[in-house]
Design a protein around this motif. Structure first.
Motif, PDB file in Angstrom:
ATOM      1  N   ALA A 139       0.830  -1.212   0.000  1.00 15.73           N
ATOM      2  CA  ALA A 139       0.000   0.000   0.000  1.00 15.73           C
ATOM      3  C   ALA A 139       0.858   1.253   0.000  1.00 15.73           C
ATOM      4  CB  ALA A 139      -0.932  -0.015   1.211  1.00 15.73           C
ATOM      5  N   ARG A 140       1.940   1.246   0.752  1.00 16.97           N
ATOM      6  CA  ARG A 140       2.853   2.390   0.775  1.00 16.97           C
ATOM      7  C   ARG A 140       3.508   2.587  -0.589  1.00 16.97           C
ATOM      8  NH1 ARG A 140       1.878   6.158   4.500  1.00 16.97           N
ATOM      9  NH2 ARG A 140       2.410   5.544   6.631  1.00 16.97           N
ATOM     10  N   ARG A 141       3.940   1.501  -1.184  1.00 16.14           N
ATOM     11  CA  ARG A 141       4.556   1.588  -2.506  1.00 16.14           C
ATOM     12  C   ARG A 141       3.560   2.136  -3.520  1.00 16.14           C
ATOM     13  NH1 ARG A 141       5.624  -1.331  -7.240  1.00 16.14           N
ATOM     14  NH2 ARG A 141       7.815  -1.268  -7.895  1.00 16.14           N
ATOM     15  N   ARG A 142       2.316   1.652  -3.438  1.00 17.36           N
ATOM     16  CA  ARG A 142       1.268   2.134  -4.341  1.00 17.36           C
ATOM     17  C   ARG A 142       1.029   3.634  -4.133  1.00 17.36           C
ATOM     18  NH1 ARG A 142       0.396   0.435  -8.408  1.00 17.36           N
ATOM     19  NH2 ARG A 142       0.729   2.575  -8.999  1.00 17.36           N
ATOM     20  N   GLN A 143       1.045   4.072  -2.888  1.00 17.26           N
ATOM     21  CA  GLN A 143       0.841   5.482  -2.559  1.00 17.26           C
ATOM     22  C   GLN A 143       1.930   6.346  -3.185  1.00 17.26           C
ATOM     23  OE1 GLN A 143       0.384   6.089   1.650  1.00 17.26           O
ATOM     24  NE2 GLN A 143       0.289   8.322   1.489  1.00 17.26           N
ATOM     25  N   ILE A 144       3.163   5.870  -3.131  1.00 13.14           N
ATOM     26  CA  ILE A 144       4.287   6.619  -3.709  1.00 13.14           C
ATOM     27  C   ILE A 144       4.169   6.664  -5.227  1.00 13.14           C
ATOM     28  CG2 ILE A 144       6.792   6.655  -4.014  1.00 13.14           C
ATOM     29  CD1 ILE A 144       6.951   5.260  -1.226  1.00 13.14           C
ATOM     30  N   LEU A 145       3.876   5.528  -5.845  1.00 13.39           N
ATOM     31  CA  LEU A 145       3.774   5.483  -7.308  1.00 13.39           C
ATOM     32  C   LEU A 145       2.607   6.326  -7.813  1.00 13.39           C
ATOM     33  CD1 LEU A 145       4.594   1.751  -8.097  1.00 13.39           C
ATOM     34  CD2 LEU A 145       6.066   3.754  -8.387  1.00 13.39           C
ATOM     35  N   ASP A 146       1.485   6.314  -7.098  1.00 17.31           N
ATOM     36  CA  ASP A 146       0.346   7.137  -7.511  1.00 17.31           C
ATOM     37  C   ASP A 146       0.695   8.622  -7.410  1.00 17.31           C
ATOM     38  OD1 ASP A 146      -1.163   4.920  -8.032  1.00 17.31           O
ATOM     39  OD2 ASP A 146      -2.326   5.006  -6.166  1.00 17.31           O
ATOM     40  N   ALA A 147       1.405   8.984  -6.350  1.00 11.71           N
ATOM     41  CA  ALA A 147       1.820  10.374  -6.194  1.00 11.71           C
ATOM     42  C   ALA A 147       2.791  10.772  -7.300  1.00 11.71           C
ATOM     43  CB  ALA A 147       2.478  10.571  -4.823  1.00 11.71           C
TER      44      ALA A 147
ATOM     45  N   ASP B  81       9.225  16.736  -4.862  1.00 10.52           N
ATOM     46  CA  ASP B  81       7.838  16.901  -5.303  1.00 10.52           C
ATOM     47  C   ASP B  81       7.033  15.639  -5.027  1.00 10.52           C
ATOM     48  OD1 ASP B  81       8.300  19.487  -6.323  1.00 10.52           O
ATOM     49  OD2 ASP B  81       8.999  18.658  -8.243  1.00 10.52           O
ATOM     50  N   ILE B  82       7.643  14.495  -5.301  1.00  9.60           N
ATOM     51  CA  ILE B  82       6.959  13.219  -5.078  1.00  9.60           C
ATOM     52  C   ILE B  82       6.706  13.009  -3.589  1.00  9.60           C
ATOM     53  CG2 ILE B  82       7.182  10.711  -5.293  1.00  9.60           C
ATOM     54  CD1 ILE B  82       8.850  11.252  -7.854  1.00  9.60           C
ATOM     55  N   VAL B  83       7.680  13.367  -2.759  1.00 13.54           N
ATOM     56  CA  VAL B  83       7.519  13.250  -1.312  1.00 13.54           C
ATOM     57  C   VAL B  83       6.336  14.102  -0.844  1.00 13.54           C
ATOM     58  CG1 VAL B  83       8.561  13.851   0.911  1.00 13.54           C
ATOM     59  CG2 VAL B  83       9.917  12.657  -0.825  1.00 13.54           C
ATOM     60  N   ARG B  84       6.276  15.352  -1.317  1.00 11.44           N
ATOM     61  CA  ARG B  84       5.182  16.235  -0.911  1.00 11.44           C
ATOM     62  C   ARG B  84       3.832  15.698  -1.383  1.00 11.44           C
ATOM     63  NH1 ARG B  84       8.950  20.401  -2.055  1.00 11.44           N
ATOM     64  NH2 ARG B  84       8.210  20.506  -4.219  1.00 11.44           N
TER      65      ARG B  84
ATOM     66  N   GLY C 216       2.694  12.633   0.742  1.00 16.84           N
ATOM     67  CA  GLY C 216       2.419  12.827   2.156  1.00 16.84           C
ATOM     68  C   GLY C 216       3.207  11.888   3.050  1.00 16.84           C
ATOM     69  N   ILE C 217       4.207  11.229   2.482  1.00 17.90           N
ATOM     70  CA  ILE C 217       5.062  10.291   3.217  1.00 17.90           C
ATOM     71  C   ILE C 217       6.417  10.959   3.442  1.00 17.90           C
ATOM     72  CG2 ILE C 217       6.149   8.003   3.146  1.00 17.90           C
ATOM     73  CD1 ILE C 217       3.924   7.104   1.273  1.00 17.90           C
ATOM     74  N   SER C 218       7.070  10.597   4.513  1.00 17.72           N
ATOM     75  CA  SER C 218       8.369  11.197   4.805  1.00 17.72           C
ATOM     76  C   SER C 218       9.389  10.839   3.737  1.00 17.72           C
ATOM     77  CB  SER C 218       8.886  10.733   6.172  1.00 17.72           C
ATOM     78  OG  SER C 218       9.248   9.358   6.124  1.00 17.72           O
ATOM     79  N   ALA C 219      10.352  11.738   3.530  1.00 14.25           N
ATOM     80  CA  ALA C 219      11.382  11.505   2.519  1.00 14.25           C
ATOM     81  C   ALA C 219      12.165  10.226   2.816  1.00 14.25           C
ATOM     82  CB  ALA C 219      12.325  12.697   2.462  1.00 14.25           C
ATOM     83  N   GLY C 220      12.482  10.011   4.089  1.00 15.57           N
ATOM     84  CA  GLY C 220      13.239   8.814   4.450  1.00 15.57           C
ATOM     85  C   GLY C 220      12.522   7.542   4.056  1.00 15.57           C
ATOM     86  N   LEU C 221      11.194   7.530   4.245  1.00 13.89           N
ATOM     87  CA  LEU C 221      10.434   6.332   3.901  1.00 13.89           C
ATOM     88  C   LEU C 221      10.333   6.163   2.395  1.00 13.89           C
ATOM     89  CD1 LEU C 221       8.892   3.933   4.933  1.00 13.89           C
ATOM     90  CD2 LEU C 221       6.837   5.348   5.074  1.00 13.89           C
ATOM     91  N   VAL C 222      10.154   7.267   1.665  1.00 17.83           N
ATOM     92  CA  VAL C 222      10.094   7.181   0.198  1.00 17.83           C
ATOM     93  C   VAL C 222      11.388   6.588  -0.346  1.00 17.83           C
ATOM     94  CG1 VAL C 222      10.029   8.529  -1.943  1.00 17.83           C
ATOM     95  CG2 VAL C 222       8.415   9.038  -0.093  1.00 17.83           C
ATOM     96  N   TYR C 223      12.525   7.039   0.194  1.00 15.53           N
ATOM     97  CA  TYR C 223      13.816   6.550  -0.289  1.00 15.53           C
ATOM     98  C   TYR C 223      14.087   5.107   0.146  1.00 15.53           C
ATOM     99  CZ  TYR C 223      15.387  10.949  -2.288  1.00 15.53           C
ATOM    100  OH  TYR C 223      15.525  12.059  -3.090  1.00 15.53           O
ATOM    101  N   ARG C 224      13.346   4.597   1.103  1.00 12.21           N
ATOM    102  CA  ARG C 224      13.475   3.181   1.444  1.00 12.21           C
ATOM    103  C   ARG C 224      12.873   2.313   0.343  1.00 12.21           C
ATOM    104  NH1 ARG C 224      11.265   1.971   7.349  1.00 12.21           N
ATOM    105  NH2 ARG C 224      11.655  -0.151   6.572  1.00 12.21           N
TER     106      ARG C 224
END
Length: 202
Positions: free
Chosen positions: A11-19, A36-39, A42-50
Motif C-alpha cells: 500500500a505504501r509503494r502504491r501510494q508513492i507510485l500514484d503520487a 515533489d513526489i515526497v510532498r 504525504g510520506i516522509s522523505a526517508g520512507l520514500v527513499y526506502r
C-alpha cells in the motif's frame, strides 16, 4: 518492533507510485523532483527513499506496470478480443483517463532519451504485438495483409488516439472507435480463433 505486513508495504509503494504518476502527468519527468513526489505522497522523505533510490527507479516502476493493454488479447474468441480492443480505445475518451494519457505521452517521450525506459516500453509493446500477430495468423485475412505488420498498425491506432486525445479536445472518440470497428470488420472475418501459443505472455 512489530513486523510490517506485506499488504502495508504494498500500500505504501502504491501510494508513492500514484503520487509520482500525478506529478509526472502534471509537470513532466524533468520538472518533477523527488521532493515533489515526497510532498505529493504525504510520506516522509526517508520512507520514500526506502522504497526507491531515486527518480529513475520510480519512473521504471511506473513504466513497468503502465502498459496494461497487453492483457486485452489474453483470452476469448476473435470477436471478444476485438471487442476488448475497441473498449480500450473508448476508455481513452473518458474524462477520468486524462492524467493517464498525459503520463503515457511523457513515458514515450522519455523512452527516446532513456535506454532503460525504452527497453521497458519496447517490451510492453513487443509482447502484445507478438500475441496479436499469432492470433491474426490463425485468421483468413484480406489479401496483402501481414499479421505482424497489422498487429503494429493496431497498436499504432491506440498510440495515435492517445496522443491526439491528449492535445485535441475536439476529437470525436465515438466516431474514431466506430471507424476502427468498421475497418476491423472489413479485414478480419468473425469466427473462433486458434488458441495462441503466446497467450501466457500477455
Amino acid at each position: 518492533m512489530p513486523k510490517v505486513s506485506e499488504a502495508h508495504l504494498a500500500a505504501r509503494r502504491r501510494q508513492i507510485l500514484d503520487a509520482a504518476a500525478a506529478c509526472f502527468a502534471r509537470d513532466g519527468f524533468h520538472r518533477t523532483s523527488m521532493q515533489d513526489i515526497v510532498r505529493e505522497s504525504g510520506i516522509s522523505a526517508g520512507l520514500v527513499y526506502r522504497y526507491f533510490a531515486g527518480k529513475d527507479e520510480v519512473i521504471a516502476a511506473i513504466v513497468t506496470e503502465w502498459h496494461d493493454q497487453r492483457q486485452m488479447f489474453a483470452t476469448g474468441t476473435v470477436d471478444e478480443r476485438a471487442a476488448a480492443y475497441l473498449d480500450y480505445l473508448r476508455s481513452v475518451g473518458e474524462p477520468s483517463s486524462a492524467a493517464r494519457l498525459r503520463l503515457g505521452v511523457q513515458i514515450w517521450a522519455e523512452a527516446v532519451r532513456n535506454p532503460r525506459v525504452r527497453e521497458l516500453s519496447r517490451r510492453n509493446v513487443d509482447d502484445p504485438r507478438a500475441a496479436v500477430a499469432e492470433i491474426l495468423r490463425a485468421q483468413e485475412l484480406a489479401p496483402g495483409l501481414d499479421p505482424d505488420a497489422l498487429a503494429r498498425v493496431l497498436i499504432a491506432v491506440y498510440q495515435g488516439l492517445l496522443v491526439q486525445t491528449s492535445w485535441d479536445e475536439t476529437l470525436d472518440n465515438a466516431a474514431y472507435v466506430n471507424t476502427v470497428a468498421a475497418l476491423l470488420a472489413a479485414i478480419i472475418p468473425p469466427g473462433p480463433p486458434s488458441a495462441p501459443r503466446t497467450a501466457e505472455r500477455c
